[in-house]
Write a protein that holds these residues in place. Structure first.
Motif, PDB file in Angstrom:
ATOM      1  N   PRO A   1       3.751  13.584   2.066  1.00  0.00           N
ATOM      2  CA  PRO A   1       3.079  12.276   2.113  1.00  0.00           C
ATOM      3  C   PRO A   1       3.854  11.143   1.454  1.00  0.00           C
ATOM      4  CG  PRO A   1       1.549  14.001   1.435  1.00  0.00           C
ATOM      5  CD  PRO A   1       2.919  14.597   1.399  1.00  0.00           C
ATOM      6  N   LEU A   2       4.946  11.450   0.741  1.00  0.00           N
ATOM      7  CA  LEU A   2       5.744  10.378   0.136  1.00  0.00           C
ATOM      8  C   LEU A   2       6.447   9.521   1.171  1.00  0.00           C
ATOM      9  CD1 LEU A   2       7.499  12.262  -2.815  1.00  0.00           C
ATOM     10  CD2 LEU A   2       5.804  10.447  -3.046  1.00  0.00           C
ATOM     11  N   ARG A   3       6.689  10.073   2.363  1.00  0.00           N
ATOM     12  CA  ARG A   3       7.471   9.351   3.366  1.00  0.00           C
ATOM     13  C   ARG A   3       6.726   8.100   3.830  1.00  0.00           C
ATOM     14  NH1 ARG A   3       4.070  12.212   6.288  1.00  0.00           N
ATOM     15  NH2 ARG A   3       3.778  11.833   8.515  1.00  0.00           N
ATOM     16  N   ASP A   4       7.462   7.184   4.431  1.00  0.00           N
ATOM     17  CA  ASP A   4       6.882   5.957   4.968  1.00  0.00           C
ATOM     18  C   ASP A   4       5.934   6.326   6.110  1.00  0.00           C
ATOM     19  OD1 ASP A   4       6.256   3.568   6.154  1.00  0.00           O
ATOM     20  OD2 ASP A   4       8.298   2.803   6.185  1.00  0.00           O
ATOM     21  N   PRO A   5       4.638   6.082   5.970  1.00  0.00           N
ATOM     22  CA  PRO A   5       3.706   6.490   7.021  1.00  0.00           C
ATOM     23  C   PRO A   5       3.842   5.679   8.300  1.00  0.00           C
ATOM     24  CG  PRO A   5       2.565   5.263   5.324  1.00  0.00           C
ATOM     25  CD  PRO A   5       3.969   5.472   4.823  1.00  0.00           C
ATOM     26  N   VAL A   6       4.519   4.540   8.237  1.00  0.00           N
ATOM     27  CA  VAL A   6       4.699   3.731   9.444  1.00  0.00           C
ATOM     28  C   VAL A   6       5.767   4.352  10.334  1.00  0.00           C
ATOM     29  CG1 VAL A   6       5.401   1.485  10.340  1.00  0.00           C
ATOM     30  CG2 VAL A   6       3.938   1.620   8.318  1.00  0.00           C
ATOM     31  N   SER A   7       6.939   4.645   9.755  1.00  0.00           N
ATOM     32  CA  SER A   7       8.009   5.254  10.545  1.00  0.00           C
ATOM     33  C   SER A   7       7.732   6.739  10.776  1.00  0.00           C
ATOM     34  CB  SER A   7       9.355   5.074   9.864  1.00  0.00           C
ATOM     35  OG  SER A   7       9.402   5.822   8.661  1.00  0.00           O
ATOM     36  N   GLY A   8       7.144   7.381   9.778  1.00  0.00           N
ATOM     37  CA  GLY A   8       6.838   8.798   9.903  1.00  0.00           C
ATOM     38  C   GLY A   8       8.052   9.694  10.007  1.00  0.00           C
TER      39      GLY A   8
ATOM     40  N   TRP B   1       0.813  -1.218   0.000  1.00  0.00           N
ATOM     41  CA  TRP B   1       0.000   0.000   0.000  1.00  0.00           C
ATOM     42  C   TRP B   1       0.844   1.266   0.000  1.00  0.00           C
ATOM     43  CZ3 TRP B   1       0.652   2.930   4.425  1.00  0.00           C
ATOM     44  CH2 TRP B   1       1.218   2.267   5.524  1.00  0.00           C
ATOM     45  N   HIS B   2       2.093   1.212   0.567  1.00  0.00           N
ATOM     46  CA  HIS B   2       2.946   2.395   0.510  1.00  0.00           C
ATOM     47  C   HIS B   2       3.383   2.671  -0.928  1.00  0.00           C
ATOM     48  CE1 HIS B   2       6.906   4.594   1.685  1.00  0.00           C
ATOM     49  NE2 HIS B   2       5.946   5.450   1.427  1.00  0.00           N
ATOM     50  N   LEU B   3       3.731   1.624  -1.666  1.00  0.00           N
ATOM     51  CA  LEU B   3       4.078   1.796  -3.074  1.00  0.00           C
ATOM     52  C   LEU B   3       2.894   2.385  -3.834  1.00  0.00           C
ATOM     53  CD1 LEU B   3       5.894   1.428  -5.539  1.00  0.00           C
ATOM     54  CD2 LEU B   3       5.114  -0.945  -5.682  1.00  0.00           C
ATOM     55  N   GLN B   4       1.694   1.885  -3.564  1.00  0.00           N
ATOM     56  CA  GLN B   4       0.513   2.412  -4.230  1.00  0.00           C
ATOM     57  C   GLN B   4       0.326   3.897  -3.925  1.00  0.00           C
ATOM     58  OE1 GLN B   4      -1.384   1.050  -6.496  1.00  0.00           O
ATOM     59  NE2 GLN B   4      -2.702   2.863  -6.628  1.00  0.00           N
ATOM     60  N   GLN B   5       0.569   4.272  -2.674  1.00  0.00           N
ATOM     61  CA  GLN B   5       0.446   5.673  -2.285  1.00  0.00           C
ATOM     62  C   GLN B   5       1.455   6.538  -3.032  1.00  0.00           C
ATOM     63  OE1 GLN B   5      -0.139   6.854   1.936  1.00  0.00           O
ATOM     64  NE2 GLN B   5       1.803   7.951   1.728  1.00  0.00           N
ATOM     65  N   VAL B   6       2.702   6.082  -3.120  1.00  0.00           N
ATOM     66  CA  VAL B   6       3.740   6.827  -3.840  1.00  0.00           C
ATOM     67  C   VAL B   6       3.361   6.974  -5.310  1.00  0.00           C
ATOM     68  CG1 VAL B   6       6.149   6.799  -4.586  1.00  0.00           C
ATOM     69  CG2 VAL B   6       5.573   6.207  -2.230  1.00  0.00           C
ATOM     70  N   LEU B   7       2.884   5.900  -5.918  1.00  0.00           N
ATOM     71  CA  LEU B   7       2.510   5.958  -7.332  1.00  0.00           C
ATOM     72  C   LEU B   7       1.350   6.924  -7.563  1.00  0.00           C
ATOM     73  CD1 LEU B   7       2.740   2.158  -8.248  1.00  0.00           C
ATOM     74  CD2 LEU B   7       4.226   3.982  -9.090  1.00  0.00           C
ATOM     75  N   GLU B   8       0.405   6.953  -6.647  1.00  0.00           N
ATOM     76  CA  GLU B   8      -0.726   7.872  -6.789  1.00  0.00           C
ATOM     77  C   GLU B   8      -0.278   9.325  -6.663  1.00  0.00           C
ATOM     78  OE1 GLU B   8      -3.537   6.573  -3.884  1.00  0.00           O
ATOM     79  OE2 GLU B   8      -4.191   4.824  -5.058  1.00  0.00           O
TER      80      GLU B   8
END
Length: 330
Positions: A291-298, A159-166
């Motif tokens: 918002p490109l950053r990893d939302p888990v680590s933040g 889902w992080h890759l999907q977010q970056v692509l969007e």
């Protein structure tokens, strides 16, 4: 090691290697000075070559300067020197990005010599890549290369890759209708340049790659809305492999470190048989960069997004003649 000044022809060759670095829209926003007396190189920003819309804070300029600095370090190690580099060494001269003092061969830099053949082999490839997955050991080596320059390299997935692509897709859509982005492209693209010898900078039409008609790879269309005679279309990869490079802070010195890390990763990727291109569109919009950053680590400030994979090597693009960018002083 000989303490005499380097011969002018060697200085010229070293700067030729340094200037093979990538920069946003191939603007090549750098100049070099060599001081015979101190045997020191200065890497300087060329503020006549900034992109006012896409890079208003000069972050991309510093990334390009850092990449050129890394190439210079690699070339010096290849020549048998230890490059003692200092970032932003003079607070009163912000255009001075770095100084490099060639000294006797030291420890900790010898692994850079193996990257030297890739300096002039690395070119951005805007062509479709294979769906072949990059082995984990190669990903680990690339991450280690970035860490060696004080940056972090991660490979978003799921889902992080999907977010970056969007986010990249949103940015590309904005760029296609944004007047400032169009002005940057108009200044730094060369639709009528048929070969590397007909321009000294910018992205020539032959390096645009085909227009994307399918796939999920985040591709910048350097043609914008302009027709390019003879340009075809192609299906790009359905599962693009992206690498996100970040730093703990977001200051000019961090941008320079990120530029060095970026180029070290790209050179190692080239040695490993990978092709690469950039996906920087979202970094040009302040509301999309965070918002490109990893939302888990933040944590971390994203500095560059790379597209990596196995596929055609990109063509070489123009470079300014060394006499135009090098000044040798006593």
């Amino acid at each position: 090691m000989n303490q005499q000044a380097l011969p002018d022809d060697r200085v010229t060759a070293l700067v030729y290697d340094a200037a093979a670095a990538p920069s946003m829209h191939n603007a090549q926003p750098w100049r070099f000075r060599y001081f015979r007396g101190s045997r020191a190189f200065h890497v300087r920003a060329d503020l006549d070559r900034v992109l006012p819309h896409a890079d208003p804070d000069h972050r991309a300029l510093h990334l390009g300067g850092g990449a050129a600095l890394l190439n210079l370090r690699v070339a010096l190690v290849h020549e048998g020197w230890h490059p003692a580099a200092r970032l932003l060494p003079d607070p009163t001269d912000p255009v001075l990005l770095a100084s490099v003092q060639p000294t006797g061969l030291g420890s900790g830099e010898s692994d850079l010599a193996a990257l030297y053949p890739a300096i002039h082999q690395r070119h951005s490839s805007r062509f479709p890549f294979e769906e072949t997955e990059i082995p984990q050991e190669v990903r680990t080596a690339l991450a280690d290369a970035a860490r060696g320059e004080g940056a972090m390299l991660t490979f978003p997935s799921s889902w992080h890759l999907q977010q970056v692509l969007e986010l990249l897709e949103e940015a590309e859509a904005r760029n296609l209708t944004d007047r400032g982005s169009g002005q940057d492209l108009a200044e730094w693209t060369r639709i009528d340049a048929p070969s590397v010898n007909t321009a000294s900078d910018g992205v020539p039409g032959y390096a645009f790659g085909p227009r994307k008609r399918g796939g999920r790879a985040p591709m910048r269309d350097f043609a914008g809305n302009r027709p390019v005679p003879g340009r075809g279309t192609a299906e790009f990869e359905r599962n693009p492999q992206l690498a996100v490079l970040s730093t703990a802070h977001d200051r000019p010195e961090d941008w320079l470190r990120a530029g060095q890390a970026m180029e070290r990763v790209l050179l190692l990727a080239t040695v490993e048989g990978l092709s690469s291109s950039f996906a920087t569109q979202a970094l040009e919009w302040s509301d999309l960069r965070w918002p490109l950053r990893d939302p888990v680590s933040g944590t971390g400030h994203i500095q560059i997004v790379l597209r990596l994979g196995y596929g055609p090597k990109g063509p070489s693009t123009p470079r300014r003649p060394v006499p135009d960018i090098l000044e040798i002083q006593p």
